[in-house]
Write an enzyme that holds these catalytic residues in place. Structure first.
Site, PDB file in Angstrom:
ATOM      1  CD  GLU B  48      -2.581  -0.847   2.810  1.00 43.04           C
ATOM      2  OE1 GLU B  48      -2.399   0.203   3.478  1.00 43.04           O
ATOM      3  OE2 GLU B  48      -3.311  -1.761   3.179  1.00 43.04           O
ATOM      4  CG  ASP B  59      -3.014   8.103   8.854  1.00 46.24           C
ATOM      5  OD1 ASP B  59      -2.963   6.870   8.958  1.00 46.24           O
ATOM      6  OD2 ASP B  59      -3.220   8.695   7.787  1.00 46.24           O
TER       7      ASP B  59
END
Lengths: 404, 259
Positions: B48, B59
């Site tokens: 990824e 995040d």
């Protein structure tokens, strides 16, 4: 009636959030719809607004200002007189009451300059909820007094040290907290933006501004106003003022964005007039972004308007041509700030001074269009006590100068 | 190689697939390309590539810091495409993981076209739910790209079924309620979520993300999931110890999965 079931205002709004938040947003949406249809909830909300927040706020005939400007009757919606000094108390009381109803015990909030943080801490104290406020580290230093207010009211203030360390990063951090603690936590978002149902829900909690102003204007003048004006950052006070007037086709709606140093300089916070379509903080709207879709930091002398996007309903009203959005520079706003101080003895929030400045600028065109003296309502969304440091520096009050 | 084949290959070896995440442009565009190649050599089955974004609400601190550094270094969307192009010939499928706004700004169809043209296998969209994804559903069909949506412990059965139906390649199970970041204890919610997904996923693999940082943890997750997704721990390794540390951790993770 907009938005649709999935929170869309035409192409705007919706939900651009992690799947982990969808259940919480669905829960919130269901509770909010039920609450708004429940006389027990709406009655309690109205009682709190009346007995605690001090609404309905006055619609004040600013005769000295009107005389000075000439050729218009200017009415001020005095949201600055509400408890905590701004329209924001309506939103926080609504959401905090809904939090109790959902059985949650903790609210989190983002704040830029600290106004929404103080309002959230106030509502949390009033309704016995734990309150955590995320605030950019840069802002905690600039707004130490508001940090003290929040702490006095029992809130925990967490400085945010990521990204640009300002409001947008505080929202990011609040979203991160929410996704982690969603079971017992409500995110008390401070403006009519974010993922569905926030834009509609916040609007419904603040729409009393326009409902009151409309009735007060009819009573005072025997007619609807020719125009209403409000400043637009995220857009909660503006949508609160506009919403009741949207069906009144003859009432012009003016939204004034923070033009900062001027939209042409790139240093501004005018998302609609100086931005483009995109997705930020959970909804599609206009925003300030570079050619790769990275958010550009906004600039305004008014911390409360210093946000790089705008609520989706404003994007829709703009595209429909129902409301007109224009930028007002820092300098124009500060001129209006000084004018209102001197003519009416009212120190407005610098945010609200943008609305006044924009309306004053538009008056000649409006008068010409109507062929008579217009009646206009300007939403005085907040008081300016919080802005005295900024104003003092701007006008040189701290080194012996006076306004000329 | 495509995503389905990569999962099948791991399954044929009696193990879960190792899915490794690194952001493009970290520590530089060339350094990022080199790091991804090192990670592939050290044993990841799928890659990824993160597209650095100014407002990464999903995040945790590790990935935030890395993507902030990448943005400060001037990384552009086209550099992400270039990174995909540079690593897509290395024998494992390469997906991009991106918040939605940069894709929308690039142009959804244009991004799909250029990603496919660069040899990319698909796109993971952490803040795009299928409900809002009409344009992407059409573009991913048009350009034959896999599309990976997320499911979460808080998703209803109906939403899991709906999301799985829209996924192609694999479905991404975010196993803990929270942001990305390595954790000492892997989630107890994860096996339950995977089991719920498996009821409706048919042959579609279920990858589990958020929190894994060691071979031991990878083995735990690999016991019930088709894919073990590792991000923050790899980013940390690269940030603190460079490619040698990245290789060491990748080896450790892969060894944990090997029967």
């Amino acid at each position: 009636m907009l938005p649709d079931d999935r929170g869309h205002f035409g192409p705007y709004g919706g939900r651009f959030v992690p799947e982990a938040l969808i259940a919480a947003l669905d829960e919130l949406d269901a509770h909010y719809r039920k609450a708004m249809a429940d006389p027990e909830f709406t009655g309690e909300f109205e009682r709190m607004l009346r007995e605690y927040a001090g609404t309905p706020s006055l619609l004040y005939d600013a005769t000295r200002l009107s005389e000075r400007v000439g050729g218009a009757r200017i009415l001020l919606k005095r949201e600055d007189l509400n408890h905590t000094g701004a329209h924001k108390v309506r939103n926080v009381l609504g959401q905090a009451l809904l939090t109790k109803r959902m059985g949650k015990t903790r609210v989190i909030a983002e704040t830029g300059a600290g106004q929404h943080g103080v309002a959230s801490a106030t509502a949390a104290a009033y309704l016995d909820l734990e309150c955590v406020v995320y605030m950019g580290e840069v802002d905690t230093k600039r707004q130490a007094l508001n940090v003290a207010r929040m702490k006095m009211l029992g809130a925990t203030v967490i400085p945010v040290t990521t990204g640009s360390k300002t409001l947008k990063d505080a929202i990011n951090e609040a979203l991160r907290d929410w996704v982690t603690n969603v079971d017992e936590t409500h995110y008390l978002l401070g403006t009519a933006a974010g993922p569905h149902p926030f834009p509609a829900m916040v609007r419904d909690f603040v729409r009393g501004i326009g409902v009151e102003a409309r009735a007060q204007c009819l009573e005072k003048t025997g007619a609807l106003p020719d125009a209403v004006a409000a400043c637009v950052g995220g857009g909660s006070n503006a949508i609160g003022m506009f919403h009741a007037f949207v069906p009144d086709a003859d009432v012009r709606l003016y939204g004034f964005e923070a033009g900062g140093d001027g939209v042409e300089t790139g240093r501004h916070a005018a998302s609609i007039t100086g931005g483009s379509h995109g997705v930020l903080h959970g909804s599609r709207s206009y925003l300030l972004q570079d050619e790769d879709g990275q958010t550009i930091e906004s600039h305004s002398i008014s911390a409360g308007l210093d946000y790089p996007s705008v609520g989706p309903e404003h994007a829709w009203l703009h595209d429909q041509g129902r409301a007109r959005y224009q930028p007002v520079t820092d300098a124009e706003a500060m001129d209006a700030f000084a004018l209102l101080c001197r003519t009416e003895g009212i120190i407005p929030a610098i945010e609200s001074a943008h609305a006044l400045a924009g309306m004053l600028r538009e008056l000649p065109a409006l008068r010409a269009e109507l062929g008579r003296e217009p009646t206009v309502i300007v939403n005085l969304s907040g008081r300016g006590d919080k802005d005295m440091h900024t104003a003092g520096e701007y006008f040189g009050l701290f080194d012996g100068d006076v306004i000329g | 190689m495509n995503v389905t084949t990569a999962y099948e290959k791991a399954r044929a070896e009696g193990r879960a697939a190792l899915v490794g995440y690194l952001p493009a442009g970290f520590p530089s565009v060339a350094g990022g390309i080199s790091a991804v190649k090192a990670m592939i050599e050290a044993g990841v089955d799928l890659v990824e590539i993160g597209l650095p974004y100014s407002d990464p609400v999903m995040d945790g601190p590790v990935i935030q810091r890395a993507t902030e550094q990448a943005l400060a270094g001037g990384v552009r969307t086209r550099d992400v495409i270039a990174t995909v192009e540079a690593v897509s010939g290395a024998g494992v499928p390469v997906l991009v993981m991106s918040y939605w706004n940069p894709i929308e700004k690039y142009g959804v169809d244009a991004f799909a076209r250029d990603l496919a043209g660069a040899g990319g296998a698909g796109l993971i969209t952490p803040d795009l739910i299928p409900d809002e994804a009409d344009e992407w559903l059409a573009a991913s069909d048009q350009h034959h790209l896999d599309r990976v949506f997320l499911i979460s412990p808080s998703s209803t059965d109906e939403r899991i079924a709906m999301t799985v139906r829209h996924c192609r390649g694999f479905v991404y199970a975010t196993a803990v309620m929270g942001v990305t970041g390595a954790r000492d204890a892997t989630s107890t919610a994860a096996p339950t979520l995977v089991a719920r997904a498996k009821k409706v996923s048919g042959t579609l693999p279920v990858g589990v993300g958020l929190g894994v940082r060691s071979g031991v943890q990878a083995a735990e997750v690999g016991a019930y999931a088709d894919g073990v997704i590792v991000g923050s721990a790899l980013v940390s390794a690269l940030a603190d110890g460079g490619e040698p540390a990245l290789r060491t951790l990748t080896h450790d993770l892969r060894a944990g999965l090997t029967p």
